[in-house]
Design a protein around this motif. Structure first.
Motif, short mmCIF file in Angstrom:
data_model
loop_
_atom_site.label_atom_id
_atom_site.label_comp_id
_atom_site.label_asym_id
_atom_site.label_seq_id
_atom_site.Cartn_x
_atom_site.Cartn_y
_atom_site.Cartn_z
N VAL A 183 0.83 -1.20 0.00
CA VAL A 183 0.00 0.00 0.00
C VAL A 183 0.86 1.26 0.00
CG1 VAL A 183 -1.80 1.27 1.23
CG2 VAL A 183 -1.87 -1.22 1.15
N GLY A 184 1.94 1.26 0.80
CA GLY A 184 2.82 2.42 0.82
C GLY A 184 3.39 2.74 -0.54
N VAL A 213 0.71 4.31 -2.63
CA VAL A 213 0.46 5.72 -2.32
C VAL A 213 1.47 6.61 -3.05
CG1 VAL A 213 0.56 7.45 -0.48
CG2 VAL A 213 -0.66 5.30 -0.11
N ILE A 214 2.73 6.21 -3.03
CA ILE A 214 3.75 7.01 -3.72
C ILE A 214 3.46 7.06 -5.22
CG2 ILE A 214 6.20 7.11 -4.35
CD1 ILE A 214 6.83 5.94 -1.59
N ARG A 215 3.16 5.90 -5.81
CA ARG A 215 2.89 5.88 -7.25
C ARG A 215 1.65 6.72 -7.59
NH1 ARG A 215 5.05 0.67 -6.56
NH2 ARG A 215 3.04 -0.21 -5.91
N LEU A 249 1.10 3.13 7.64
CA LEU A 249 0.74 1.94 6.88
C LEU A 249 1.57 0.75 7.34
CD1 LEU A 249 0.55 3.61 3.35
CD2 LEU A 249 -1.35 3.04 4.87
N VAL A 250 1.92 0.74 8.62
CA VAL A 250 2.76 -0.31 9.17
C VAL A 250 1.93 -1.49 9.64
CG1 VAL A 250 4.45 -0.87 10.97
CG2 VAL A 250 4.49 1.38 9.88
N THR A 291 -6.55 0.48 -2.07
CA THR A 291 -6.27 0.97 -0.71
C THR A 291 -5.52 2.29 -0.76
OG1 THR A 291 -6.13 -1.35 -0.03
CG2 THR A 291 -5.38 0.30 1.54
N ALA A 292 -4.58 2.42 -1.68
CA ALA A 292 -3.88 3.70 -1.84
C ALA A 292 -4.85 4.80 -2.24
CB ALA A 292 -2.76 3.57 -2.88
#
Length: 438
Positions: A15-16, A19-21, A80-81, A313-314
């Motif tokens: 997911v992290g 989010v960046i993409r 998002l851990v 989710t992102a």
């Protein structure tokens, strides 16, 4: 355009990275809709050297993720851990204590500590958002807090775990048994190497506790959620349900009710159920999630879509960031934390409905009579009874006996099972699945 909304990102898994993409690919669109750019100032994860398929060179790195909440160049922390406690909870507390907003996809942390964190966020007058914690990319939390805000929600229920839904619908399509399909789900990445949280209903229970709080204005309380998973569902159960006009789905269900003294009680249960084939949830298959909310004026609302994955989710995470960029704070659970009702758990015994019961019994005379006598003595009325083929349990030849009850109180079924408890005729504990008709 206004100054950027500066974020820190803790956790660079599926997911992290998504989010960046997403922030990079849709940067111009997001800035127009948010009214200002959303930029990443700092990041943190367990393994700094891991190749995640995205360029991280432009972002400051913190080995200790808790420090992200204290950085002066950060307005919002995205957590998002995962995990109910540990670093994720420490980061959340630090973030609010530093007067910064938090976005998270961590349903376990919210289910266990949501009231505390909401209180901290409201005291700091900052946003605490968690759309991505429930049903992936489906905006069900926003819909409950905003679109259905004028309604009393009478009941909320749905398919809240994509792993279980993939397993059950694949068993349905192929006739294969649970263990075989679970192994396939793990190979395809739909199930973790340790799938217990998913297949035992805990993941769905976390999500249900969150939805209950928002829907009913009650303090989020995971403890009383009764969770039963899908480990014991057999291919024979799937086939029998189909013959009766039902599909089996793991359903999380919550509703409020009033006891004899007029006090409101909260019923919350995650349980495999037989869903009538005419119900919209019956045809939700694969790793899809779906949520039904029933309001007193709006009627039945159905939300359906991808319940997991980097993209959906992102998308939910970034939607929360856009809301914060626009200045939306609001109460995390729709009602201020101090006003959330401490509803006591409801007793399920007086609830009425039909149920499917499956017994694995020794293949010998008199067993069926023993079962039906227990049902009679407990006041359970049997609508249909089926004896299916043989299966080996250890070295004992056994048969499956399935029945569907007429509508009646759950307490009667519990009493019948109590009467049968310890019987040498039973080769395994009975399986009970309640029936969802409408």
């Amino acid at each position: 355009m206004s100054e950027p909304l500066r974020i820190a990102l803790a956790g660079l898994g599926t997911v992290g990275g998504g989010v960046i993409r997403l922030l990079e690919a849709n940067a111009a669109l997001i800035a127009r809709r948010a009214g200002r750019p959303i930029t990443i100032s700092a990041i943190s994860a367990r393994n700094r050297s891991k190749d995640r398929g995205v360029d991280l060179s432009g972002y400051a790195w913190e080995d200790d993720m808790v420090i992200l909440g204290e950085r002066p160049d950060v307005d919002v922390v995205v957590e998002l851990v995962g995990g109910a406690d540990g670093p994720a909870l420490a980061l959340a507390r630090t973030t609010f204590e530093a007067g910064k907003a938090l976005v998270t996809a961590n349903k376990a942390m919210i289910a266990h500590h949501g009231l505390e964190l909401a209180t901290k966020a409201e005291a700091a007058k900052v946003a605490f958002k968690f759309e991505a914690a429930v049903a992936g990319g489906i905006p069900v939390i926003k819909a409950l807090k905003e679109g259905a805000a004028a309604n009393h929600i009478d009941r909320i229920y749905g398919i809240l775990n994509g792993t279980c839904n993939y397993i059950l619908s694949t068993m349905e399509d192929t006739g294969r048994d649970f263990a075989d399909v679970l192994a396939e789900a793990q190979a395809k990445g739909f199930a973790e190497s340790d799938p217990s949280f998913d297949i035992d209903g805990i993941d769905a229970a976390h999500k249900l506790a969150i939805l209950s709080s928002i829907a009913f204005g009650t303090a989020v309380d995971f403890g009383p959620v009764a969770a039963t998973g899908i480990r014991r569902v057999l291919a024979a159960d799937i086939a029998q349900a189909d013959a009766l006009g039902y599909y089996i789905r793991l359903i999380g269900m919550a509703e409020t009710e009033f006891d004899a003294a007029g006090q409101r009680r909260l019923f919350q249960r995650v349980h495999p159920m037989l869903v009538h084939r005419d119900h919209p949830l019956a045809h939700v298959d694969g790793a899809t999630n779906a949520v039904v909310a029933e309001g007193n004026f709006v009627g039945r609302l159905l939300f359906q879509g991808a319940g997991a994955g980097d993209g959906p989710t992102a998308s939910a995470v970034v939607a929360d960031l856009i809301d914060i960029a626009r200045g939306d704070i609001g109460a995390p659970f729709s009602i201020p934390a101090a006003e959330l009702e401490q509803a006591r758990p409801a007793d399920s015994g007086h609830r009425t409905g039909k149920a499917y019961l499956r017994f694995t019994v020794a293949d010998r005379p008199g067993v069926l009579a023993e079962i039906t006598a227990a049902m009679r003595d407990a006041g359970v009325s049997i609508e249909s009874l089926i004896q299916k083929g043989r299966a080996a349990v250890g070295s004992t030849e056994t048969v499956l006996v399935a029945m569907v009850t007429h509508e009646g109180p759950e307490s009667a079924i519990a009493e019948a099972l109590r009467l049968l408890d310890g019987s040498p005729s039973l080769a395994a504990p009975p399986l009970v699945m309640h029936i969802l008709e409408d």
